[in-house]
Design a protein around this motif. Sequence first.
Motif, mmCIF file in Angstrom:
data_model
loop_
_atom_site.group_PDB
_atom_site.id
_atom_site.type_symbol
_atom_site.label_atom_id
_atom_site.label_comp_id
_atom_site.label_asym_id
_atom_site.label_seq_id
_atom_site.Cartn_x
_atom_site.Cartn_y
_atom_site.Cartn_z
ATOM 1 N N LEU A 34 -40.191 46.544 52.666
ATOM 2 C CA LEU A 34 -40.096 45.965 51.317
ATOM 3 C C LEU A 34 -38.962 44.930 51.296
ATOM 4 O O LEU A 34 -37.893 45.148 50.749
ATOM 5 C CB LEU A 34 -39.859 47.072 50.294
ATOM 6 N N HIS A 35 -39.251 43.777 51.897
ATOM 7 C CA HIS A 35 -38.206 42.760 52.048
ATOM 8 C C HIS A 35 -38.121 41.864 50.813
ATOM 9 O O HIS A 35 -39.099 41.629 50.111
ATOM 10 C CB HIS A 35 -38.437 41.929 53.313
ATOM 11 N N ASP A 36 -36.919 41.390 50.567
ATOM 12 C CA ASP A 36 -36.641 40.486 49.449
ATOM 13 C C ASP A 36 -35.324 39.784 49.766
ATOM 14 O O ASP A 36 -34.249 40.366 49.608
ATOM 15 C CB ASP A 36 -36.540 41.266 48.139
ATOM 16 N N ARG A 37 -35.425 38.556 50.250
ATOM 17 C CA ARG A 37 -34.222 37.840 50.685
ATOM 18 C C ARG A 37 -33.219 37.685 49.554
ATOM 19 O O ARG A 37 -31.999 37.717 49.777
ATOM 20 C CB ARG A 37 -34.599 36.476 51.265
ATOM 21 N N SER A 38 -33.710 37.542 48.303
ATOM 22 C CA SER A 38 -32.784 37.378 47.181
ATOM 23 C C SER A 38 -31.913 38.615 46.969
ATOM 24 O O SER A 38 -30.851 38.542 46.353
ATOM 25 C CB SER A 38 -33.557 37.054 45.897
ATOM 26 N N HIS A 70 -31.028 40.440 49.680
ATOM 27 C CA HIS A 70 -30.457 40.637 51.015
ATOM 28 C C HIS A 70 -31.202 41.705 51.802
ATOM 29 O O HIS A 70 -30.604 42.379 52.648
ATOM 30 C CB HIS A 70 -28.963 40.965 50.912
ATOM 31 N N ARG A 71 -32.486 41.835 51.523
ATOM 32 C CA ARG A 71 -33.336 42.736 52.301
ATOM 33 C C ARG A 71 -34.258 41.863 53.146
ATOM 34 O O ARG A 71 -35.276 41.365 52.675
ATOM 35 C CB ARG A 71 -34.166 43.648 51.385
ATOM 36 N N ILE A 72 -33.895 41.653 54.395
ATOM 37 C CA ILE A 72 -34.640 40.778 55.280
ATOM 38 C C ILE A 72 -35.815 41.554 55.888
ATOM 39 O O ILE A 72 -35.740 42.768 56.083
ATOM 40 C CB ILE A 72 -33.712 40.217 56.375
ATOM 41 N N GLU A 73 -36.889 40.852 56.189
ATOM 42 C CA GLU A 73 -38.079 41.513 56.728
ATOM 43 C C GLU A 73 -37.737 42.301 57.994
ATOM 44 O O GLU A 73 -36.920 41.886 58.814
ATOM 45 C CB GLU A 73 -39.175 40.485 57.021
ATOM 46 N N ASN A 74 -38.352 43.467 58.112
ATOM 47 C CA ASN A 74 -38.169 44.362 59.256
ATOM 48 C C ASN A 74 -36.737 44.875 59.392
ATOM 49 O O ASN A 74 -36.328 45.286 60.481
ATOM 50 C CB ASN A 74 -38.585 43.665 60.562
ATOM 51 N N SER A 75 -35.978 44.869 58.302
ATOM 52 C CA SER A 75 -34.594 45.332 58.365
ATOM 53 C C SER A 75 -34.476 46.776 57.877
ATOM 54 O O SER A 75 -35.373 47.316 57.218
ATOM 55 C CB SER A 75 -33.700 44.437 57.507
ATOM 56 N N ARG A 76 -33.351 47.383 58.150
ATOM 57 C CA ARG A 76 -33.092 48.743 57.681
ATOM 58 C C ARG A 76 -33.081 48.793 56.153
ATOM 59 O O ARG A 76 -33.576 49.753 55.550
ATOM 60 C CB ARG A 76 -31.757 49.238 58.228
ATOM 61 N N ALA A 77 -32.507 47.758 55.536
ATOM 62 C CA ALA A 77 -32.457 47.720 54.069
ATOM 63 C C ALA A 77 -33.859 47.643 53.480
ATOM 64 O O ALA A 77 -34.154 48.303 52.468
ATOM 65 C CB ALA A 77 -31.625 46.527 53.606
ATOM 66 N N ALA A 78 -34.736 46.858 54.092
ATOM 67 C CA ALA A 78 -36.109 46.747 53.605
ATOM 68 C C ALA A 78 -36.861 48.056 53.792
ATOM 69 O O ALA A 78 -37.675 48.451 52.953
ATOM 70 C CB ALA A 78 -36.824 45.601 54.316
ATOM 71 N N GLU A 93 -46.649 41.881 50.071
ATOM 72 C CA GLU A 93 -45.266 41.443 49.940
ATOM 73 C C GLU A 93 -45.146 40.555 48.707
ATOM 74 O O GLU A 93 -46.158 40.143 48.125
ATOM 75 C CB GLU A 93 -44.798 40.678 51.182
ATOM 76 N N SER A 94 -43.924 40.293 48.284
ATOM 77 C CA SER A 94 -43.592 39.333 47.212
ATOM 78 C C SER A 94 -43.875 39.829 45.803
ATOM 79 O O SER A 94 -43.690 39.076 44.846
ATOM 80 C CB SER A 94 -44.312 37.979 47.430
ATOM 81 N N TYR A 95 -44.352 41.046 45.630
ATOM 82 C CA TYR A 95 -44.533 41.636 44.299
ATOM 83 C C TYR A 95 -44.545 43.150 44.469
ATOM 84 O O TYR A 95 -44.506 43.659 45.587
ATOM 85 C CB TYR A 95 -45.824 41.132 43.634
ATOM 86 N N SER A 96 -44.605 43.881 43.365
ATOM 87 C CA SER A 96 -44.615 45.343 43.417
ATOM 88 C C SER A 96 -46.039 45.849 43.234
ATOM 89 O O SER A 96 -46.604 45.765 42.142
ATOM 90 C CB SER A 96 -43.708 45.923 42.327
ATOM 91 N N ALA A 97 -46.623 46.351 44.289
ATOM 92 C CA ALA A 97 -47.970 46.913 44.206
ATOM 93 C C ALA A 97 -47.911 48.282 43.532
ATOM 94 O O ALA A 97 -46.961 49.045 43.725
ATOM 95 C CB ALA A 97 -48.571 47.043 45.600
#
Length: 262
Positions: free
Chosen positions: A18-22, A24-32, A247-251
């Motif tokens: 669940l990435h969202d650069r705004s 600071h959750r980058i794709e394939n990251s622990r935060a995402a 991606e880019s919205y909440s399913a």
Amino acid sequence: MADLPDSFLTRPIAHRALHDRSKHRIENSRAAVSAAIAAGYGIEIDLQLSADGEAMVFHDDTLDRLTPETGPVTQRSTAELTRIPLTDGGETIPRFAEILSQVAGRVPLLVEIKDQTGCLGPQTGALEARAAALLGAYQGPVALMSFNPHAVAALARAAPGRPRGLTTCRFTPEDWPGTDQARCDSLTEIADFDRVGACFISHHHTDLETDPVARLTARRVPLLCWTIRSRAEERAARRIAANITFESYSAAIDLAAPAPKS
């Protein structure tokens, strides 16, 4: 051959977590990954191979887009890759082992083995074997897939008890340099499905109404799709596909939603 667990058909799957650069959750990251778990989504991640044979969670062949470094991922060691920061993310490139420990079976995990040959060719095995070894005694819903049928065949050998599938689309030589028209036509027809022991496909959402897809869904083969970026695209895709990668919205999550009729 294992079947695809039902949880892959009910929980929307967050593309590259669940990435969202705004945020600071980058794709394939622990935060995402953490955000996807908290929201109750399934998670899709990508694996690339380090120079010393480790499975790294990263989408691109090169470091250029997502880090301040440049060049192929496969030319860097594990130690180097785990020190490279993800742009805007405040963290570094994770190893597959880390993400497995983080997810710990709490949500479905869909793992894409990225093509290591550059032309969807047969020179596969190392990344598939390492991913299988790391999965070892992993408990929880997990499935593996690749655009490269040779990689899926390698997964059948390395992890015969894990469900595996083909990532599919309308293949063209323009999109897949080094792959000739005849091979692209065969890939578009999903001709390797039975040969590699696949049990599902994840198909491009704009190309779901095709004969190859219809033939498989008529056989009750589970159909996932990629990559949905709006509710309108989701509504259209769900008329055919059992589940979405988004991606880019909440399913919305509807665990009781029935699979579409074939």
